[in-house]
Design an enzyme around this catalytic site. Structure first.
Site, PDB file in Angstrom:
ATOM      1  N   ASP A   1      -9.400  39.626  29.737  1.00  0.00           N
ATOM      2  CA  ASP A   1      -9.759  40.831  29.677  1.00  0.00           C
ATOM      3  C   ASP A   1      -9.064  41.509  29.225  1.00  0.00           C
ATOM      4  O   ASP A   1      -7.757  42.061  30.341  1.00  0.00           O
ATOM      5  CB  ASP A   1     -10.732  41.610  31.054  1.00  0.00           C
ATOM      6  CG  ASP A   1     -11.403  42.260  30.044  1.00  0.00           C
ATOM      7  OD1 ASP A   1     -11.191  42.978  29.223  1.00  0.00           O
ATOM      8  OD2 ASP A   1     -12.556  42.826  30.788  1.00  0.00           O
TER       9      ASP A   1
ATOM     10  N   ARG B   1      -9.098  44.974  27.768  1.00  0.00           N
ATOM     11  CA  ARG B   1      -9.504  45.755  27.268  1.00  0.00           C
ATOM     12  C   ARG B   1      -8.682  47.187  28.339  1.00  0.00           C
ATOM     13  O   ARG B   1      -8.322  46.423  29.572  1.00  0.00           O
ATOM     14  CB  ARG B   1     -11.206  46.203  27.843  1.00  0.00           C
ATOM     15  CG  ARG B   1     -11.913  45.135  26.789  1.00  0.00           C
ATOM     16  CD  ARG B   1     -13.460  45.061  26.807  1.00  0.00           C
ATOM     17  NE  ARG B   1     -13.765  44.654  28.120  1.00  0.00           N
ATOM     18  CZ  ARG B   1     -14.924  44.299  28.499  1.00  0.00           C
ATOM     19  NH1 ARG B   1     -15.798  44.933  27.356  1.00  0.00           N
ATOM     20  NH2 ARG B   1     -14.860  43.601  29.484  1.00  0.00           N
TER      21      ARG B   1
END
Ligand code: GTP
EC number: 3.5.4.25
Length: 194
Positions: free
Chosen positions: A126, A128
């Site tokens: 991930d 983000r």
């Protein structure tokens, strides 16, 4: 990443009348938008979703993930309360982009799960980050939210950026035979509270 407010306008939708607010990161020109409904700047906790871009799920109705139904459900919940915010962040594929997400899908077709596919492409599971939410929410006058998510990292990230999360509202919808394994992997390997 800081973002500048650019413009806002009314956005009638099949869930009701929202206002869309456009933001841009000055250095990268990366765009993000917020949808709001009702008086969100009055100090009361605001029902909110942070939704990461998923063209396949949000736009094409793909059943490989739960993104489309989650976005629909979040907009419907905001409309039912008549007040709330959706931050729609342009973080396609958890930050790896659309082309790499399709590469990851190809690896998943060959047996990898979503985390292994990212690893095989050389990405963390991930990529983000959520710092832009601070500027977006400040612009909207929101400092305290009830966050619709199953992802504890989003709660942590918001609190790190000074947004008080008074409640996590589970958003469990859209499980189907095509995304069963994907949702199990998010729970088993990514800490999702499904
Ligand atoms: N790399 C990768 N990204 C995916 C895959 N399937 C969906 N995505 C992306 O995953 C992101 C899902 O975003 P969200 O629904 O906002 O977030 P979440 O972390 O699942 O947490 P929730 O708030 O509980 O939904 C979107 O950017 C999708 O494009 C996949 O198989 N691989």
């Amino acid at each position: 990443m800081s973002v500048d407010f650019v413009a806002s306008s009314r956005l009638p939708t099949r869930h009701g009348q929202f206002t869309i607010h456009a933001f841009e990161e000055p250095q990268t020109r990366q765009e993000h938008v917020a949808l709001s409904m009702g008086d969100v700047g009055n100090g009361e906790p605001v029902l909110m979703r942070i939704h990461s871009e998923c063209l396949t799920g949000d736009g094409f109705g793909s059943l490989r993930c739960d993104c489309g139904p989650q976005l629909e459900a979040a907009m419907a919940k905001v409309a039912a309360e008549g007040r709330g915010v959706i931050l729609y962040l342009r973080q396609e594929g958890r930050g790896i982009g659309l082309v790499n997400k399709v590469r990851a899908y190809q690896l998943q077709d060959q047996g990898a799960d979503t985390v292994e596919a990212n690893e095989q492409l050389g990405f963390a599971p991930d990529l983000r980050e959520y710092s832009m939410c601070e500027d977006m929410l400040r612009h909207l006058g929101v400092s305290c939210v009830r966050l619709m998510t199953n992802n504890p990292l989003k709660v942590e990230a918001l609190e790190k950026h000074g947004i008080r999360v008074v409640e996590r509202v589970p958003l469990m919808t859209g499980r189907n035979p095509h995304n069963d394994q994907y949702l199990d992997t998010k729970q088993e390997k990514m800490g999702h509270l499904l």
